[in-house]
Every structure is written in structure tokens, then in C-alpha cells.
Write an enzyme that holds these catalytic residues in place. Structure first.
Site, PDB file in Angstrom:
ATOM      1  N   LYS A 256       9.777  10.164 -25.225  1.00  0.00           N
ATOM      2  CA  LYS A 256       8.957   9.043 -24.772  1.00  0.00           C
ATOM      3  C   LYS A 256       9.187   7.817 -25.645  1.00  0.00           C
ATOM      4  O   LYS A 256       9.170   6.678 -25.149  1.00  0.00           O
ATOM      5  CB  LYS A 256       7.483   9.450 -24.801  1.00  0.00           C
ATOM      6  CG  LYS A 256       6.529   8.373 -24.322  1.00  0.00           C
ATOM      7  CD  LYS A 256       5.096   8.874 -24.392  1.00  0.00           C
ATOM      8  CE  LYS A 256       4.104   7.821 -23.946  1.00  0.00           C
ATOM      9  NZ  LYS A 256       2.710   8.308 -24.047  1.00  0.00           N
TER      10      LYS A 256
ATOM     11  N   ASN B  75       0.723   8.777 -33.939  1.00  0.00           N
ATOM     12  CA  ASN B  75       1.582   9.002 -32.779  1.00  0.00           C
ATOM     13  C   ASN B  75       2.596   7.872 -32.637  1.00  0.00           C
ATOM     14  O   ASN B  75       2.273   6.701 -32.837  1.00  0.00           O
ATOM     15  CB  ASN B  75       0.741   9.077 -31.501  1.00  0.00           C
ATOM     16  CG  ASN B  75      -0.183  10.271 -31.482  1.00  0.00           C
ATOM     17  OD1 ASN B  75       0.196  11.365 -31.894  1.00  0.00           O
ATOM     18  ND2 ASN B  75      -1.402  10.080 -31.008  1.00  0.00           N
TER      19      ASN B  75
ATOM     20  N   LYS C  89      -0.138   5.608 -22.945  1.00  0.00           N
ATOM     21  CA  LYS C  89      -0.217   6.940 -22.359  1.00  0.00           C
ATOM     22  C   LYS C  89       0.163   6.941 -20.883  1.00  0.00           C
ATOM     23  O   LYS C  89       0.568   7.973 -20.346  1.00  0.00           O
ATOM     24  CB  LYS C  89      -1.636   7.506 -22.517  1.00  0.00           C
ATOM     25  CG  LYS C  89      -2.113   7.601 -23.958  1.00  0.00           C
ATOM     26  CD  LYS C  89      -1.240   8.529 -24.777  1.00  0.00           C
ATOM     27  CE  LYS C  89      -1.763   8.690 -26.197  1.00  0.00           C
ATOM     28  NZ  LYS C  89      -0.833   9.502 -27.036  1.00  0.00           N
TER      29      LYS C  89
ATOM     30  N   ASP D  42       3.719   6.656 -29.979  1.00  0.00           N
ATOM     31  CA  ASP D  42       3.432   5.757 -28.857  1.00  0.00           C
ATOM     32  C   ASP D  42       2.266   4.817 -29.141  1.00  0.00           C
ATOM     33  O   ASP D  42       1.839   4.072 -28.265  1.00  0.00           O
ATOM     34  CB  ASP D  42       3.180   6.536 -27.565  1.00  0.00           C
ATOM     35  CG  ASP D  42       1.931   7.408 -27.623  1.00  0.00           C
ATOM     36  OD1 ASP D  42       1.201   7.373 -28.630  1.00  0.00           O
ATOM     37  OD2 ASP D  42       1.678   8.127 -26.632  1.00  0.00           O
TER      38      ASP D  42
ATOM     39  N   GLN E  95       9.245  20.328 -35.158  1.00  0.00           N
ATOM     40  CA  GLN E  95       7.987  21.056 -35.109  1.00  0.00           C
ATOM     41  C   GLN E  95       8.226  22.480 -34.616  1.00  0.00           C
ATOM     42  O   GLN E  95       9.243  22.796 -33.997  1.00  0.00           O
ATOM     43  CB  GLN E  95       6.984  20.352 -34.199  1.00  0.00           C
ATOM     44  CG  GLN E  95       7.362  20.342 -32.735  1.00  0.00           C
ATOM     45  CD  GLN E  95       6.370  19.549 -31.880  1.00  0.00           C
ATOM     46  OE1 GLN E  95       6.754  18.648 -31.158  1.00  0.00           O
ATOM     47  NE2 GLN E  95       5.103  19.885 -31.979  1.00  0.00           N
TER      48      GLN E  95
ATOM     49  N   GLY F 142       0.494  22.203 -30.633  1.00  0.00           N
ATOM     50  CA  GLY F 142      -0.403  21.075 -30.807  1.00  0.00           C
ATOM     51  C   GLY F 142      -0.040  20.265 -32.039  1.00  0.00           C
ATOM     52  O   GLY F 142       0.761  20.677 -32.892  1.00  0.00           O
TER      53      GLY F 142
ATOM     54  N   ASN G  16       6.484  12.673 -32.879  1.00  0.00           N
ATOM     55  CA  ASN G  16       7.474  12.137 -31.946  1.00  0.00           C
ATOM     56  C   ASN G  16       8.044  13.223 -31.028  1.00  0.00           C
ATOM     57  O   ASN G  16       9.175  13.129 -30.571  1.00  0.00           O
ATOM     58  CB  ASN G  16       8.620  11.469 -32.730  1.00  0.00           C
ATOM     59  CG  ASN G  16       9.488  10.598 -31.868  1.00  0.00           C
ATOM     60  OD1 ASN G  16       9.002   9.686 -31.213  1.00  0.00           O
ATOM     61  ND2 ASN G  16      10.775  10.890 -31.839  1.00  0.00           N
ATOM     62  N   GLY G  17       7.257  14.237 -30.746  1.00  0.00           N
ATOM     63  CA  GLY G  17       7.762  15.334 -29.922  1.00  0.00           C
ATOM     64  C   GLY G  17       7.519  15.160 -28.443  1.00  0.00           C
ATOM     65  O   GLY G  17       7.945  15.978 -27.629  1.00  0.00           O
ATOM     66  N   GLY G  18       6.817  14.076 -28.038  1.00  0.00           N
ATOM     67  CA  GLY G  18       6.417  13.905 -26.642  1.00  0.00           C
ATOM     68  C   GLY G  18       7.567  13.500 -25.745  1.00  0.00           C
ATOM     69  O   GLY G  18       8.440  12.714 -26.129  1.00  0.00           O
TER      70      GLY G  18
END
Length: 866
Positions: free
Chosen positions: A79, A201, A350, A203, A144, A172, A66-68
Site C-alpha cells: 500500500k 503506520n 484507509k 499510511d 514480521q 496483528g 509497512n506490511g499492508g
């Protein structure tokens, strides 16, 4: 890294990869070292009992990456905080999925997020709405790790004072394993009796925790399971599993790990028939044993990513990010397995294209908050123009929500229309150049599409154009100097680097004053002492105080202390000593304030804008020397036939001058592409293929003319039929024989080739109807097709039943104003003289064989851009 508070294990892992980088590691996997995955276990064939499933689920945790930040969609926050369905965010749906699983199976099932420091606070705030979600003894998230971005030259950390946080990057998704360890979450899970984790992920709403997979892992005592899905053309860029030839171990090859020149193997969906869904199941006991034994270093394959230091600014310096992929852990654990799962377990968002489908009525949420499709089969293919790329632009153009896609197979939008409420898309939909899609509109097929006549082997004009446009992807983006970007489409929003004006300045020749000095200059003139003079470009060092004035020119910077300008005509114009002022000058009079035109950060060119002279002016004024645009495709034009001679050269017996190449070159330039002409080739397959082998390495698009009919010397058709070019007969006149397909260039690059008929008029019309829209699509120019006008025929015409005729005409205005279309005398496909006279094409519909003078027809204005 120590100063940032990162743990010893994270630093050891970075040192491990840094040493590989120093020794020239590229992180690539050559095709020769692997073989395709082959047949794997199917989830549908897994059979477990209810009790086995419940027991396995009671030992499992759900961990979401969930780092995006969703920067590719124009977002700056988490996100997963984006509203994605039924007023729920990704995290709302994930939380509900977990809570429903707990209730159904009577298990604790922890949910833990791997956040970045930028996503943690926002994400936990959303999860706070679900007080039953936390599990005693376990956190809802862990952070992270981070590592420095490196300069490619000497591998030192980059210094980026504009935003020091951009000096750091996540390592990554492969970092999840060591982050679990350094955060203490791994030990906490094991102490709670949690032996397995499902990683995916945030998303990907299809990635739910399936008890059958957990039970299958327990039954077969598997350390690691990777989910894969059947690959389609849309998944060619996704990573895939393969078998390493040297030891038979399963491995993951991601996009960044492909050897240069082997992209065609990577994209070959028949050779590598599945893709990695990035849904991973892992035995936590085995993971801890491995991490402890190797000081946190799992030994995942290195991925070397080169990116700009500022992802939002492609022109910023290039850096190296050393990364690893979560899925590459499959090669670390002996006995790992792949599991073939249905496409329903892969529903990622995405791009805003994906977002539109998920938000639409094609998907719904069932009682367990699973994402359910409205019908079996593939979801609609959506391709929105660049104006929709960011969420802000997307939401602005769908103010009433998405259109209905339940009956839609594909939706392409060219331009940036706003969709009103209750719009329904049926089948294949192409929207080209509209400003607004009206309320309750039902859209289906290409505009003006006519069904192909029955009982014929001809392809309709609309079907042929649809097949061409459907196979093309927009040109890649590149940053170009402003002068080179003229006529191209802006790829992303551009923001002002400076204020306009950049400083307070005078809009008049006059005197800079303190407004209070002239409050009494109503009936009696006021005299002020002149303390200086400021010309445009000066940086005044003096101060204007009450009772003083400074002579100032238009555009000059306002000196300190002054807050107004009195025009020179309201004074005696003195250059020194004292100036007599005969009018008041309230605060702000004739002063252009800093940033009143444009402020730093304002969007001065939006994605989707076409770069024109005014765009260049504002970009230059705002400090930009370059702009990111969709690239201008380079077209190579090639004619075929031994009878062709270059213009200006003497003719031999039976020879003619090659007019098609010059005409097609000019057409390409007029569209906005770059183009060149190659000398005509002869009438043998070998000659043509040799020429194309050279051209395909340089061209973005190839156009040939001639050699596509049924003759003995129709070399293009005979040579290219087996090279991926499709030759068809199109229901049109002129231009019936057509060819289109892709040639494979270096590094697997796919180069579209248009094989047009050789008669000059046929070639010209074919370019107008098929090639011109394709080139505009590559450049993201809208509309792709020329807009149709209505005109009255001045004389009757005949046409073949079942074919759409594109006749040449001279278009003019009648004294009353309506447009008139006068067909030229020679309508044969070889009449170049009459083609030169025409300034438009009139269209006779497929189902019409005769029109009379006075009939109204659609016409294309050839001298118009739209």
C-alpha cells in the site's frame, strides 16, 4: 511454523494465544471494567529546550508498520507504494521526512520498516532512490512473523489449496515487538545507542517523529507513550484508551474487543472523548528486558478476529485470526502515559475517500515534507460511491487529478461520474447521477438549492434533505443468492470463475473437420470418413484426423484434432459412412473458442452495478450462485391514531380506514426495500414507545405517519422529541411538519426514523422528497432523487410565498411532443382520489406565488425510476 522458518519466540507467542483460545477467550473488554481516560498531557503544553530535543532525537529510531497490501482499496502490492501526493508514494514522503529531520537536527535518525514478505521487495526498491537513508549497522527493514489461520470448529489450521499462502496471516500489529527481537533489529538498535523508537503506520503521513515527544519521554523516564486525538463522529469506530478499574492501568480497547451489546458505549464520543492514533513511543531497553524475561511473550491482550479465508471472497470459509494490537502494550509497561496530540498527527489513508482529500489541494507538503492543511478546522468529509472504492476505478474517474477541495466542507458523489480538469468544490457538494463533471465547473450545495427565506423558522427543503442524507451510511454488504439480489447494487467487483465458452464448441450443425482436409474442395467435392457424432453435452473421446469428419451439433464440444466446422448445408448430410463436402472450411470456421466471450478473472459485474436480469445471467454463467451487494433495508411502517382502522374492517363512529400504511408500504417496495405494516397504535406516548421498543430490534428503517403537528394528540412528536428525533417545519406545501432522527436498537445499532405528517397527500409527498432518496442512498442506488423534467402548465396555479409547492398533476404529451402538466382539481392534502389520478408532481419554486397557464415548470414523473 518451524517449517516456515519462524523463530522460537514467535512460536511461543502463538502457543500463548492458542492456549487462551482453547479456553474460550473472546478478547473483549466489558464497559463495566473500565472508566473513561479523563484529562491527559497535551503536546502543546510540553516544553523542552532545543538541546534536549536534539539529544533525545539522536537516541530515537523511526519504525513504520509497512506490511499492508491495501486490499480494501483493490491493491495487490504494498500500500505504501501508492502515489499519494505530488507524484510521491507514501514511502517517498516518509524517507524525505526522515532526511529533513536529520539535516535540521544533525542526528542519524534511522528509518526501519516492518514489512511482510509481500511488501519487502517493492518497498526497498522505492527506498533505494535515497542512498543516504541507510544507517551503518542497521537494516532498512525486517519481516514480521506469520501464523496459521484456524478453523473455528476444532482450531486446526485451514487447508486452502486454491492459494496456500492464504492459509497464513500476520499476528496483528502487536507482533512488532517480538519481530524486533527475533529479527535482531532490537539488539542492533541498542548497540547503536538508540534507546527509543517511534512506531506508526506507513499510511499515516501525519505521524512524523516529533523531537518534543522524544525529549518529554527522556525527561520523565517513560517506558511507553501512546498518542491520542480528540474524537469526532467520524472516529466512532476507532479504538480508544481507558482506565482499568481494577488497578488504574491505562489500556486500549479496540473495535474487535467490544463486548457484544456494548457498541453504543464504544461509539459514545462524549464518554470516550479521545481515540488511539496508533502512534507509539517506546523505551527499547525496557522492551528488551521484558521480552527476554518472558521468552518473547509480552502478554498483550488477545484479539479474536473472524474473517473469510480469502479476504477478496466473502463467501469463502470463515477462519479465526489470533491477533494483538500494537497499542495494547500500554497496559504492559508500568508508568505508561497518554499524550493528547493535534489532529495534524493523524492523516491516515484507509480508503479512496481519504486518498482524494490527501491528493487534493486541501493538503500540501511543506519544505520538510510535512502534510499541511489549506485552512484550520476539519478536513472535508468525502463519501464517494462504490465505483470509486478501488484505486483503479478511482484513477479512471479522476483522469486529470482530484477537484479542488480547498474551499469544500463535504463532497458526496452518487453514481460514477468522470471529473474533468479544474473542477472546484465549494462548501457542501452533492453530485447525484451525473455522467461527467465538466471542465472548470464550480460545484456548491445541493443541485438547485434555494436559500431559505429570511426571517422565518422554516427549514428549506434542500437543507432538510441535506441533513437526512448527511447522517446516513450505506447499508452493510452481504452475499445473497442471485435471485434475492435483483435490483440491489453490487458491492465489489465480481470476476469470472470459468471461461465462456468453457471449451471450443461448434456454432453450427455440421461436421467437425481438419481444415486442411477441405483445402481442395473448391471445384470438386471432397469425401470424408465419418468417425463419430457429438451432441451438446457430450465429451468426445475420439480424435478427428485429416480425411475424417465428426457429425456435430450446435453447442457441442469440438473433438480432438478438429479445428473447423463445415455447415450441414454445404454437405450431403450423411449420417454414417462418408460425407460429401462441397466447400472449404478454413481454420476456426464456425468454432467458438474457449474464453472468447469471457476469460477466467475478467470482471463480469463491477462495484456499483445494479443487479438486473442480464447481470444475473452473466454471473450464473460464470459460476457464481451468490453476489455481494449492499443489503436491502427492512422498513417497518407504523401509523398512529385511535381513529384508524385496518382496510376491510368495519368502521365505528369517527373512525377512518388506515390508507397511509398501505401506501407507504407500497412505496418502500417500489424503491426496492423490504417492508411490513404494523397495526396502528393509539394516541398515548406509552403505546407508541412500547410499539417502537419492539420494532427497533427488527427494522433497518422506521416510518410513522401522523402525530407530528401541534395538536393535543400528536403523540409521535410528544413521545419522540426526547428520544433523538428532531421535529422541524419545512418550507414546503404539503408536508410542512417533519420529523427525523435515530432510535437506538440492540447492540447500539442506530435505526433511522421518519416521522411523516398524517394527511395522505402530505405523507406521500414527504416520502417522495425525503424518504425515497434516503432508502436509495442506503442501497447505494443512483440517482437518489428522481430526475426533474420540464413541462408546460395547462392552467394557472397559486402558491404560498416562501414555500416550495409540490402539486399533483396529470402529465401527458402534446401533439407537438412537449410534456404538459394538468393540475388535478383537488390540491388539498386530504384529497386521496385526486392523488390516485396524478402521475406526476409539478414544482412551484419557493420564491414564486403564482404561475399562469403556459408557464414551464419542473415536474417529477412518479411512474419513473429516475
Amino acid at each position: 511454523m518451524r517449517e516456515r522458518g519462524l523463530g522460537a519466540e514467535a512460536i511461543t507467542v502463538f502457543e500463548h494465544y492458542y492456549a487462551q483460545l482453547e479456553h474460550g477467550a473472546l478478547g473483549t473488554i466489558p464497559e463495566s471494567t473500565i472508566r473513561p481516560l479523563g484529562e491527559v498531557q497535551k503536546l502543546g503544553n510540553v516544553s523542552v529546550s532545543q538541546e534536549e530535543a536534539r539529544s533525545a532525537l539522536s537516541q530515537t529510531a523511526v519504525i513504520k508498520l509497512n506490511g499492508g497490501l491495501g486490499t480494501g482499496m483493490g491493491m495487490t502490492g504494498a500500500k505504501s507504494a501508492l502515489v499519494v501526493k505530488d507524484d510521491l508514494t507514501f514511502l517517498d514522503i516518509i524517507a524525505q521526512q526522515v532526511l529533513c529531520l536529520r539535516e535540521r537536527w544533525d542526528v542519524e535518525l534511522p528509518l526501519v520498516l516492518m514489512n511482510s514478505f509481500r511488501t519487502s521487495e517493492e518497498s526497498l526498491k522505492i527506498l533505494a532512490k535515497y542512498p543516504a537513508l541507510p544507517v551503518e549497522g542497521l537494516p532498512l527493514d525486517f519481516i514480521q512473523n506469520a501464523e496459521p489461520k484456524l478453523l473455528p470448529g476444532d482450531l486446526t489450521p485451514i487447508d486452502w489449496p486454491q492459494d496456500p499462502e492464504l492459509e497464513w496471516c500476520p499476528p496483528g500489529h502487536g507482533d512488532i515487538y517480538v519481530s524486533l527481537m527475533t529479527s535482531g533489529v532490537l539488539d542492533a538498535l541498542l548497540e547503536k545507542g538508540i534507546r527509543f523508537a517511534f512506531l506508526s503506520n506507513s499510511d499515516n503521513l501525519g505521524a512524523t517523529c516529533d523531537p518534543d515527544v522524544a525529549a518529554w519521554m527522556v525527561e520523565h523516564d517513560l517506558p511507553y507513550v501512546a498518542e491520542v486525538c480528540r474524537r469526532t463522529r467520524s472516529d466512532r469506530k476507532g479504538g480508544h484508551l481507558a482506565v482499568r478499574r481494577s488497578d488504574g492501568q491505562l489500556i486500549l480497547r479496540d473495535t474487535a474487543m467490544v463486548e457484544e451489546g456494548e457498541e453504543r458505549f464504544f461509539r459514545d464520543t462524549t464518554r470516550h472523548s479521545t481515540f488511539n492514533a496508533n502512534n507509539v513511543w517506546i523505551n527499547l531497553e525496557v522492551l528488551r528486558e521484558r521480552l527476554v524475561a518472558h521468552d518473547g511473550v509480552l502478554g498483550l491482550p488477545i484479539i479474536v478476529n473472524r474473517k473469510p479465508v480469502d479476504p477478496a471472497n466473502p463467501a469463502s470459509p470463515e477462519i479465526i485470526q489470533v491477533e494483538s494490537a500494537m497499542g495494547t502494550a500500554i497496559e504492559v509497561f508500568e508508568g505508561s502515559e497518554a499524550l493528547l496530540v493535534p489532529r495534524t498527527r493523524f492523516r491516515p489513508v484507509k480508503t479512496t475517500n481519504d486518498l482524494l482529500v490527501v491528493r487534493s489541494d486541501f493538503f500540501s507538503l511543506d519544505e520538510s515534507y510535512h502534510v499541511v492543511a489549506a485552512r484550520p478546522g476539519p478536513e472535508p468529509f468525502v463519501d464517494l460511491d462504490s465505483a470509486y472504492r478501488f484505486v483503479s476505478g478511482f484513477d479512471a474517474r479522476f483522469p486529470y487529478g482530484p477537484p479542488s477541495l480547498a474551499e469544500c466542507t463535504s463532497l458526496r458523489v452518487i453514481g460514477d461520474p468522470v471529473f474533468e480538469e479544474d473542477v472546484r468544490c465549494v462548501g457542501d457538494v452533492l453530485i447525484d447521477g451525473l455522467r461527467r463533471v465538466r471542465r472548470s465547473a464550480v460545484l456548491g450545495g445541493l443541485d438547485g438549492a434555494v436559500d431559505e427565506p429570511a426571517s422565518t423558522d422554516l427549514r428549506s427543503v434542500d437543507d432538510h434533505l441535506r441533513s437526512i442524507l448527511g447522517s446516513l451510511e450505506p447499508s452493510p454488504t452481504q452475499s445473497l443468492p442471485l435471485a434475492d439480489a435483483l435490483g440491489l447494487v453490487v458491492a465489489r467487483d465480481v470476476r469470472a470463475k470459468v471461461d465462456l465458452p468453457g471449451f471450443d464448441n461448434s456454432s453450427m450443425d455440421g461436421y467437425a473437420v481438419c481444415s486442411s482436409s477441405l483445402e481442395d474442395a473448391v471445384d470438386v467435392p471432397v469425401r470424408l470418413r465419418i468417425v463419430g457424432e457429438v451432441a451438446a453435452g457430450d465429451d468426445p473421446s475420439f480424435t478427428v484426423s485429416p480425411g475424417e469428419a465428426a457429425r456435430i451439433m450446435t453447442g457441442a464440444r469440438m473433438p480432438r484434432g478438429s479445428d473447423a466446422v463445415i455447415a450441414v448445408e454445404d454437405t450431403d448430410g450423411a449420417a454414417a459412412g462418408e460425407v460429401e463436402c462441397r466447400a472449404q472450411a478454413p481454420r476456426g470456421t464456425y468454432v467458438r473458442r474457449r474464453g472468447e466471450d469471457i476469460a477466467v478473472g475478467d470482471v463480469v459485474a463491477s462495484a456499483g452495478d445494479v443487479v438486473g436480469s442480464r447481470t444475473i445471467a452473466v454471473l450464473a454463467a460464470c459460476g457464481h450462485g451468490e453476489v455481494e451487494v449492499h443489503a436491502r433495508p427492512h422498513v417497518v411502517v407504523l401509523s398512529t391514531g385511535a381513529e384508524l382502522v385496518s382496510p376491510g374492517e368495519p368502521l365505528g363512529p369517527g373512525q377512518i380506514h388506515d390508507s397511509n400504511s398501505s401506501m407507504l408500504w407500497a412505496e418502500c417496495i417500489a424503491v426496492g426495500a423490504s417492508a411490513e405494516i404494523r397495526a396502528a397504535v393509539g394516541d398515548t406516548d406509552a403505546e407508541l414507545l412500547a410499539a417502537l421498543d419492539e420494532i427497533v430490534g427488527e427494522a433497518d428503517v422506521i416510518i410513522t405517519s401522523g402525530g407530528v403537528s401541534m395538536g393535543a394528540y400528536d403523540v409521535v412528536k410528544s413521545a419522540l422529541r426526547s428520544e433523538g428525533v428532531d421535529f422541524v417545519k419545512v418550507a414546503m406545501q404539503p408536508g410542512k411538519p417533519q420529523g427525523f432522527g435515530f432510535l437506538t436498537g440492540p447492540a447500539g445499532r442506530q435505526v433511522p426514523l421518519f416521522a411523516l405528517p398524517g394527511n395522505p397527500v402530505s405523507s406521500f409527498v414527504s416520502f417522495e422528497i425525503f424518504v425515497r432518496p434516503a432508502l436509495r442512498r442506503l442501497m447505494r442506488l443512483a440517482p437518489e432523487k428522481r430526475r426533474l423534467r420540464r413541462a408546460t402548465l395547462t392552467e394557472g396555479v397559486r402558491s404560498f410565498q416562501g414555500r416550495r409547492q409540490f402539486g399533483r398533476a396529470v402529465l401527458s404529451r402534446s401533439p407537438e411532443g412537449p410534456l404538459l402538466a394538468g393540475p388535478v382539481a383537488g390540491q388539498g392534502s386530504h384529497f386521496v382520489g385526486d392523488l390516485a389520478l396524478a402521475n406526476g408532481l409539478f414544482i412551484v419554486p419557493d420564491d414564486v406565488s403564482e404561475l399562469d397557464a403556459g408557464d414551464v415548470v419542473d415536474v417529477i414523473l412518479l411512474d419513473s425510476d429516475a
